[in-house]
Design an enzyme around this catalytic site. Structure first.
Site, PDB file in Angstrom:
ATOM      1  CB  CYS A   2      -0.985   0.133   1.217  1.00  7.74           C
ATOM      2  SG  CYS A   2      -2.127  -1.180   1.432  1.00  7.74           S
ATOM      3  NE  ARG A  27       4.507   1.760  -0.296  1.00 10.33           N
ATOM      4  CZ  ARG A  27       5.731   1.314   0.570  1.00 10.33           C
ATOM      5  NH1 ARG A  27       7.104   1.738   0.049  1.00 10.33           N
ATOM      6  NH2 ARG A  27       5.478   0.911   1.583  1.00 10.33           N
ATOM      7  CD1 TRP A  74      -0.310  -6.315  -3.312  1.00  8.97           C
ATOM      8  CD2 TRP A  74      -0.517  -6.835  -1.073  1.00  8.97           C
ATOM      9  NE1 TRP A  74      -0.280  -7.651  -3.268  1.00  8.97           N
ATOM     10  CE2 TRP A  74      -0.302  -7.967  -1.899  1.00  8.97           C
ATOM     11  CE3 TRP A  74      -0.827  -7.020   0.295  1.00  8.97           C
ATOM     12  CZ2 TRP A  74      -0.022  -9.343  -1.291  1.00  8.97           C
ATOM     13  CZ3 TRP A  74      -0.462  -8.270   0.865  1.00  8.97           C
ATOM     14  CH2 TRP A  74      -0.177  -9.339   0.031  1.00  8.97           C
ATOM     15  CG  ASN A 100       1.755   0.713   4.198  1.00 14.25           C
ATOM     16  OD1 ASN A 100       1.428  -0.520   3.843  1.00 14.25           O
ATOM     17  ND2 ASN A 100       3.144   1.042   4.133  1.00 14.25           N
ATOM     18  N   GLY A 101      -0.446  -0.877   6.482  1.00 14.55           N
ATOM     19  CA  GLY A 101       0.031  -1.685   7.569  1.00 14.55           C
ATOM     20  C   GLY A 101      -1.331  -2.678   7.707  1.00 14.55           C
ATOM     21  CD  GLU A 484      16.262 -13.379  -9.129  1.00 12.12           C
ATOM     22  OE1 GLU A 484      15.678 -13.831  -8.297  1.00 12.12           O
ATOM     23  OE2 GLU A 484      15.930 -12.129  -9.728  1.00 12.12           O
ATOM     24  CE  LYS A 488      12.914 -11.058 -11.493  1.00 11.41           C
ATOM     25  NZ  LYS A 488      13.323 -11.234 -10.002  1.00 11.41           N
ATOM     26  CD  GLU A 491       9.160 -11.657  -9.778  1.00 14.48           C
ATOM     27  OE1 GLU A 491       8.644 -11.140  -9.022  1.00 14.48           O
ATOM     28  OE2 GLU A 491      10.479 -11.466 -10.018  1.00 14.48           O
ATOM     29  CG  HIS A 507      18.564 -37.624  -6.511  1.00 12.69           C
ATOM     30  ND1 HIS A 507      18.990 -38.875  -6.321  1.00 12.69           N
ATOM     31  CD2 HIS A 507      19.898 -36.813  -6.985  1.00 12.69           C
ATOM     32  CE1 HIS A 507      20.379 -38.769  -6.360  1.00 12.69           C
ATOM     33  NE2 HIS A 507      20.964 -37.512  -6.726  1.00 12.69           N
ATOM     34  CE  LYS A 606      11.080  -3.011  -6.376  1.00 14.37           C
ATOM     35  NZ  LYS A 606      11.393  -4.155  -7.372  1.00 14.37           N
TER      36      LYS A 606
END
Ligand code: F6R
Length: 611
Positions: A2, A27, A74, A100-101, A484, A488, A491, A507, A606
């Site tokens: 947020c 955000r 968010w 925000n929180g 990584e 990428k 996402e 395995h 983010k």
């Protein structure tokens, strides 16, 4: 997550709020809204979805005014609907706030307030705060009412609050979520992140946890929430250029940020190495050399992409320091009763410096008196404040939700730290140090060369965007790059991708291999090259499709691969900074072909400021 923004001054507030929200959209982008106070009346506009929708709504239903607050959400509590969008108000439409929180005890508070006659219209935890302040404001001292309410609330917050009866004041409070006050000429800004206000001012004050600010056009006062005692703080100047927060002609922030990497790596090295290549300059004022010399163990804590940088860091630090390095995901570390003491060096890696799980892990480590060094991109962020020393990654604002330049900047910082500690602890010889620095200095140009050579990657993305599953394989120091690269892809393109240590394939995962499952293999020359080639032969034998990243002159891997992305040669130890570049570009071009929202992938934000 947020983003919040606020303004008080002589300018029309709506364009400033919209501009700020646009910058904070990374955000969270589930819903958005603003509230403006004019002639003692609060006006709100809210929408489900992105800031673009809010802009359209504001064009159709404009509001005038010179002070107001805004929010981009968010969703945590309650679906991303207009009713749940901030700003939230009290029963009488007198108090309006953005948050925000998370208010953890919101359910109990909500029940108590409902019993007292308050009417709730959303499913959010935030709305509780508006009603709680309303309830506590019966004495008439608004600042005291806000403080009393914040003491009753449990959880985390960055808040901007407006009361209709005090049109000359804006209130801002912080606990656990970042908040900055921007200082202009007869005007003040409030924001979750300096990016939101960089177009207007570079002079800022960062609020600390447990502080509340009363802001007017004439100035501001900061108090502690604990006992309302006054706090004096010095303003800081932000060096980030507003232009670096723009797309500068690139189609997406992610692409721009990928292409910024040569400069970012160079800036990280520049000024931190002596001309004779015998010294690494890092400055940890609260960590005397003697303490660093006595370190017996290193523990790296991070989340997501930063965690992958940490995994590479394990190889780097163990090689140079010859001491044991553990790497933990923030959210796992705090619940596993870790063994740490004052001789442990904890390295926290975080682009934002605000990731809740990493912060919690650092606080856990503090209790055992571990020495804490953080590798962060955002100035004065929460993690930097909990640390005895910081290495800033100087990547500039990273706006694309998928982290790219911050990752290579973190790797660069880890190399520098390893060399610095290696010299201090005499675990690296002068010749080795000079050799490594020499190679490090060549990296920016090598990254540039990979970026200039993207034709095959684009071609490959056109073939493979139709596939649904990908397996990324690497070994040794490039195993984290497999993780990584896969992250990428998944996402930003929503395709399924797994990173795996190539040696583990037999395995289990080898069962997955067929002509519908491209294998992306990271095969630069080095210690595990022959082993990787054998693993690729196993793939070949099962009709697997191979996309490989390796050295230019590698005819063996080239001949085995359906697509072969080349990187310039460097020493084994430094390859991750180069091997990740084609994989970032591959993910970008696949997502571009799929036509998805690259800079703001679904369900993500983010900065993950909730646990
Ligand atoms: C992935 C990504 C995330 C972050 C993670 C940690 O592209 O960006 O996985 O790396 O949320 O964030 P920071 O580094 O800000 O702690």
């Amino acid at each position: 997550m947020c983003g919040i923004v606020g303004y008080i001054g002589n300018k029309q507030v709506v364009p400033i709020l919209l501009d700020g929200l646009q910058k904070l959209e990374y955000r969270g982008y589930d819903s958005a809204g603003i509230a403006v106070l004019l002639d003692g009346k609060i006006e709100r506009r809210r929408i489900e979805g992105k800031i673009a929708g809010l802009k359209e709504k504001m064009a159709k239903e404009p509001i005038n005014g010179f002070m107001g607050i805004g929010h981009t959400r968010w969703a945590t509590h309650g679906r991303p609907t207009e009713e749940n969008a901030h700003p939230h108000i009290d029963c009488k439409n007198e108090i309006v706030l953005v948050h925000n929180g998370i208010i953890e005890n919101y359910f109990t508070l909500r029940q108590e307030l409902i019993e007292l006659g308050h009417k709730f219209v959303s499913d959010t935890d935030t709305e509780v705060l508006a009603h709680l302040i309303e309830e506590n404001n019966k004495s008439g001292n608004f600042l005291e009412a806000v403080v009393k309410s914040l003491k009753e609330a449990e959880g985390s917050y960055a808040l901007a609050i407006v009361l209709d009866k005090t049109p000359d004041k804006l209130y801002a409070a912080r606990l656990g979520s970042p908040l900055v006050i921007g200082i202009g000429e007869g005007e003040y800004y409030i924001a979750s992140d300096v990016l939101a206000i960089l177009n207007y001012t570079k002079k800022v004050i960062f609020l600390e946890d447990g502080e509340i600010a009363e802001v007017s056009k004439e100035g501001f006062h900061i108090y502690t929430i604990a006992d309302l005692s006054r706090v004096n703080k010095k303003a800081q100047l932000i060096t980030w250029d507003p232009i670096t927060a723009e797309k500068s002609g690139y189609r997406h922030f992610m692409l721009k940020e990928i292409y910024e990497q040569p400069r970012v790596i160079e800036e990280n090295i520049k000024g931190r190495l002596s001309k004779d290549k015998e010294e690494v300059y890092l400055d940890f004022p609260d960590l005397p050399d003697k303490e660093l010399e006595g370190i017996k163990k290193v523990l790296i804590i991070a989340c997501g992409t930063s965690y992958h940088a940490g995994l590479v860091g394990k190889f780097i630090l163990e090689k140079i320091l010859r001491i044991s390095v553990e790497v933990d995901i923030g959210s796992e570390f705090r619940y596993r009763d870790p063994i740490i003491d004052k001789n442990t060096l904890l390295i926290a890696i975080s682009q934002s410096g605000e990731t809740a799980d990493t912060i919690a892990a650092v606080k856990e480590a503090q209790k055992s008196n571990a020495k804490i060094i953080s590798i962060c991109n955002v100035l004065d962020s929460s993690i930097t404040r909990l640390s005895h020393g910081v290495i800033y990654t100087h990547a500039g604002p990273e706006v694309g939700v998928a982290s790219t330049k911050a990752f290579t900047a973190q790797l660069t910082a880890l190399y520098l730290l390893a060399l610095y500690l290696g010299k201090l602890r005499k675990s690296i010889s002068k010749i080795e140090l000079i050799e490594l620095i020499d190679e490090l200095l060549k990296l920016p140009k090598k990254v540039e060369a990979i970026l200039e050579n993207d034709k095959d990657i684009i071609k490959c993305s056109k073939t493979y965007f139709k596939y649904k599953n990908f397996l990324y394989l690497g070994r040794g120091i490039n195993y984290p790059i497999a993780l990584e690269g896969a992250l990428k892809l998944k996402e930003i393109s929503y395709l399924h991708a797994e990173g795996y240590p190539a040696g583990e394939m037999k395995h289990g995962p080898i069962a997955l291999i067929d002509e519908n499952m491209p294998i992306v293999a990271i095969v630069p020359h080095g210690q595990v090259y022959d082993k990787m080639v054998s693993n690729l032969r196993e793939v070949q034998a099962r009709q697997g499709v191979i996309v490989a990243v390796g050295y230019k002159n590698d005819e063996i891997v080239k001949e085995m691969s359906d697509y072969f992305f080349t990187i310039p040669e460097t020493i084994d130890f430094l390859t991750p900074i180069l091997t990740i570049i084609p994989l970032q570009l591959l993910a970008y071009h696949v997502a571009l072909k799929l036509g998805v929202d690259i800079d703001q992938p679904r369900n993500l934000a983010k900065s993950v400021t909730v646990e």
